[in-house]
Design an enzyme around this catalytic site. Structure first.
Site: not given
Ligand code: KPL
Length: 303
Positions: A14, A131, A184, A188, A202, A267
């Site tokens: 991805g 990304a 993290k 998220n 974002n 997710e």
């Molecule tokens: O982890 C990310 C995601 O897109 O799932 C971040 C770091 C928030 C970047 O968008």
């Protein structure tokens, strides 16, 4: 003497998988993408603040791999958390006994993988790089974050670190990786579903007044649940950490919003729904998480 095989196989090409593939290719490292559906391209394209570049790339299907005599020494996993266990189980016959496996994904699914691997070396990468893909093998590096890499099994990280991309990505060793995974995860849970609710990049979570207010309140609720599951001081700075990542990845289309936009499952089950299950067991109020889960499910029922 047998030549050392430095090939990286990428499971789950991805946005993050393609990003890493591109940077490995800038170093001339051989990369093979493991992809279910045939891809009509033999190159990966990277757009970043350094311009737009294409790199030749090889692809293989899991079936072709399983019927070959390939031995995988280095495996990079960037599948969605919910698909990791099944995908890795399928590939296990092809893994070298001492294979290096690096997992870079959202959620805490990596913790379950430890039980599956008897001899292989498992490493987690926690990344704040932003990304997104514009086509199957076209990726935009929209926010330059950082990736911390640490061992989940009892192995040193020096060797694996020396084989990671030397340009383009900021990668550093971390010996408190489990703590970073939790931080993290909390981050998220705050950012990803809100970008779906507000259908925004974002950075707009910081500039839209209503979204900004909701972000603060959601951070507070996530903090109260997460710190009851893992009593530690790690979550105290959650809102400040979230703001930092949103600033760094302001232009990024969040991974959950990308999933919704492309009709893929999200997710949410690995993030806020998992957190809510824990909150229920601990009798901790969780109205904001429940509401945001409902919003994501309304956008994509099969989330
Ligand atoms: O982890 C990310 C995601 O897109 O799932 C971040 C770091 C928030 C970047 O968008």
């Amino acid at each position: 003497m047998k030549a050392v095989d430095n090939t990286w196989y990428i499971l789950g090409p991805g946005a993050i998988g393609c990003l890493w593939a591109s940077y490995w290719r800038t170093d001339n490292t051989r990369v093979v993408l493991i992809e279910h559906s045939p891809i009509d391209s033999n190159s990966v394209q990277l757009s970043s603040d350094q311009g737009c570049h294409s790199y030749p790339i090889e692809t293989v299907s899991p079936e072709q791999l399983l019927h070959s005599n390939t031995i995988i020494q280095h495996l990079f996993i960037s599948t969605k958390a919910q698909h990791t266990l099944a995908a890795l189980t399928q590939l296990q016959p092809r893994l070298a006994t001492n294979a290096e496996i690096l997992v870079v994904q959202n959620g805490l699914a990596i913790v379950e993988l430890q039980q599956l691997l008897a001899t292989q070396q498992l490493f987690a990468g926690v990344t704040t790089d932003g990304a997104y893909r514009t086509a199957p093998l076209q990726v935009t590096h929209a926010g330059r974050g950082e990736t911390l890499v640490g061992a989940m099994t009892n192995h040193a990280t020096a060797a694996v670190l020396s084989r990671l991309p030397g340009t383009g990505l900021a990668i550093a060793h971390c010996d408190t990786i489990e703590q970073r995974l939790w931080q993290k995860f909390a981050l998220n849970c705050a950012i990803n579903p809100l970008t779906v609710k507000y259908q925004c990049r974002n950075g707009q979570l910081l500039t839209q007044a209503e979204a900004r207010k909701e972000l603060s309140l959601l951070c507070r609720e996530i903090q109260s649940i997460a710190s009851a599951i893992k009593p530690a001081a790690w979550f105290e700075t959650l809102e400040a950490d979230v703001v930092k990542v949103l600033e760094l990845t302001a232009d990024n289309i969040n991974s959950m919003l990308q999933d919704v936009q492309q009709g893929r499952d999200t997710e949410i089950a690995q993030l806020n729904s998992w957190l809510v299950q824990q909150a229920k067991q601990l009798a901790i109020p969780h109205p904001l998480n429940q509401a945001i889960i409902n919003t994501v499910l309304a956008h994509h029922p099969a989330a």
